[in-house]
Design an enzyme around this catalytic site. Structure first.
Site, PDB file in Angstrom:
ATOM      1  N   LYS A  61       3.396  -4.422   2.412  1.00 38.95           N
ATOM      2  CA  LYS A  61       2.500  -5.390   1.758  1.00 38.95           C
ATOM      3  C   LYS A  61       3.153  -6.771   1.709  1.00 38.95           C
ATOM      4  O   LYS A  61       2.506  -7.790   1.954  1.00 38.95           O
ATOM      5  CB  LYS A  61       2.135  -4.903   0.352  1.00 38.95           C
ATOM      6  CG  LYS A  61       1.207  -3.696   0.381  1.00 38.95           C
ATOM      7  CD  LYS A  61       1.077  -2.999  -0.961  1.00 38.95           C
ATOM      8  CE  LYS A  61       0.253  -1.717  -0.809  1.00 38.95           C
ATOM      9  NZ  LYS A  61       0.207  -0.913  -2.039  1.00 38.95           N
ATOM     10  N   GLN A 105       2.739  -1.126  -7.949  1.00 44.43           N
ATOM     11  CA  GLN A 105       2.736   0.022  -7.033  1.00 44.43           C
ATOM     12  C   GLN A 105       2.753   1.329  -7.819  1.00 44.43           C
ATOM     13  O   GLN A 105       3.591   1.519  -8.697  1.00 44.43           O
ATOM     14  CB  GLN A 105       3.956  -0.069  -6.088  1.00 44.43           C
ATOM     15  CG  GLN A 105       4.007   1.019  -5.030  1.00 44.43           C
ATOM     16  CD  GLN A 105       2.847   0.943  -4.037  1.00 44.43           C
ATOM     17  OE1 GLN A 105       2.465  -0.119  -3.576  1.00 44.43           O
ATOM     18  NE2 GLN A 105       2.266   2.085  -3.726  1.00 44.43           N
ATOM     19  N   ASP A 128      -6.083  -5.035  -7.045  1.00 40.12           N
ATOM     20  CA  ASP A 128      -6.297  -3.634  -6.676  1.00 40.12           C
ATOM     21  C   ASP A 128      -7.684  -3.157  -7.117  1.00 40.12           C
ATOM     22  O   ASP A 128      -8.151  -2.113  -6.674  1.00 40.12           O
ATOM     23  CB  ASP A 128      -5.227  -2.753  -7.339  1.00 40.12           C
ATOM     24  CG  ASP A 128      -4.187  -2.275  -6.342  1.00 40.12           C
ATOM     25  OD1 ASP A 128      -4.466  -2.305  -5.127  1.00 40.12           O
ATOM     26  OD2 ASP A 128      -3.092  -1.867  -6.778  1.00 40.12           O
TER      27      ASP A 128
END
Ligand code: NDP
Length: 300
Positions: A61, A105, A128
């Site tokens: 990412k 994460q 997200d």
């Protein structure tokens, strides 16, 4: 010799190539933002601990950010960080005007309440799309979330960019998790599909899936969906990413989807491979969400 019906080959949806196109579109937009406003989007990627899989996702990412000109803020915290310390860090990032997106994460270590941490992320920076308010708006008619979750959004983007219309189609989603199955069902519903969700308690999933014009497979069960379960000509988006033993590989394993790809190719109209289908789209959608979040702030 094979009969004509078994020779049929689905169009393989090349997620890697589509994701690359999207990344270059994003890079162009980032350049324009930078030229016009002197600012670039910023994404904070927070990782706790040393899990190898999480570290490789985070590295991927961060590299993707660099490639398109998004500034990444790297927050690496030790495995034993206290929940309150992590939340303080999230608050700090919420207040930082150069950060337009915050990604924590998952999974987090067991001593940390993931739900609490995720709900502390400002919804304006929830790239997200997992904040309950964003999911709630996704579920409501006439409301739009600030961000749609990346993998589900990537699935819809693959359909759109492959010229597959969703409106009025029978879509079957296999799986109902908070991160894939449920939000992808809500997105399909928003796009006017007739949506059925298959889960581990569904009796006779085969016959439900066989009615689908569009199948989104997100069960995490290696090659569970056989070619005979697929309606001829259907579009099959395989989110599943499962490691199976393969002594011929140096690593000793290979990745397969939830669909028996080789056989399904003979029946489906379109199909995504694993790897190289949905996976690259997830990262591309994260970059897109970060860009969109930044544009809302920078261009206001
Ligand atoms: P979860 O394990 O959280 O959810 C799996 C879902 O599938 C559950 O709803 C479960 O039902 C359902 N399910 C499990 N077994 C069956 C079965 N035999 N028949 C019908 N339904 C079943 O997984 P995720 O949603 O997190 O991930 C799904 C897959 O997608 C995984 O392989 C994961 O690695 C992959 N993935 C890929 C991503 C990408 O970018 N390519 C991103 C995220 C995930 P129930 O609710 O009843 O338990």
């Amino acid at each position: 010799m094979e009969s004509p019906s078994t020779e049929r080959k689905a169009v393989i949806i090349d997620g890697k190539a589509i994701a690359q196109t999207i990344r270059s579109e994003i890079a162009d937009e980032v350049r324009v933002l930078s030229q016009n406003y002197g600012k670039v989007p910023g994404l904070a990627v927070v990782i706790v601990g040393n899990r190898k899989d999480s570290q490789s996702y985070v590295t991927m990412k961060r590299m993707a950010c660099a490639e398109v000109g998004i500034k990444s803020f790297d927050i690496d915290l030790p495995e034993n960080v206290l929940e309150d310390e992590l939340i303080n860090k999230v608050h700090e990032l919420n207040a930082n005007p150069d950060v337009h997106g915050i990604l924590v994460q998952l999974p987090l270590p067991k001593h940390i309440n993931e739900e609490r941490v995720l709900s502390e992320i400002s919804i304006e920076k929830d790239v997200d799309g997992f904040h309950p308010l964003n999911i709630g708006k996704l579920a409501m008619k006439g409301r739009e979330p600030l961000f749609q979750p990346c993998t589900p959004k990537g699935c819809l983007e693959l359909l759109t960019r492959s010229g597959i219309s969703v409106k009025g189609k029978n879509a079957v989603v296999v799986g109902r998790s908070n991160i894939v199955g449920l939000p992808v069902s809500l997105l399909l519903l928003k796009a006017d599909a007739t949506v059925t969700i298959v889960h581990s308690h569904t009796s006779d999933p085969e016959s439900v899936i066989r009615e689908a014009d569009i199948v989104i497979a997100a069960a995490g069960q290696a090659m569970m969906i056989k070619s005979g379960w697929i309606k001829p000509g259907a579009a099959v988006i395989d989110v599943g990413t499962n490691a199976v033993d393969d002594p011929s590989k140096k690593s000793g394993y290979r990745l397969v989807g939830d669909v028996d790809f080789q056989e399904a190719c003979k029946v489906a109209g379109w199909i995504t491979p694993v790897p190289g289908g949905v996976g690259p789209m997830t990262v591309a959608m994260l970059l897109k969400n970060t860009l969109d979040g930044a544009k809302r702030v920078i261009q206001q």
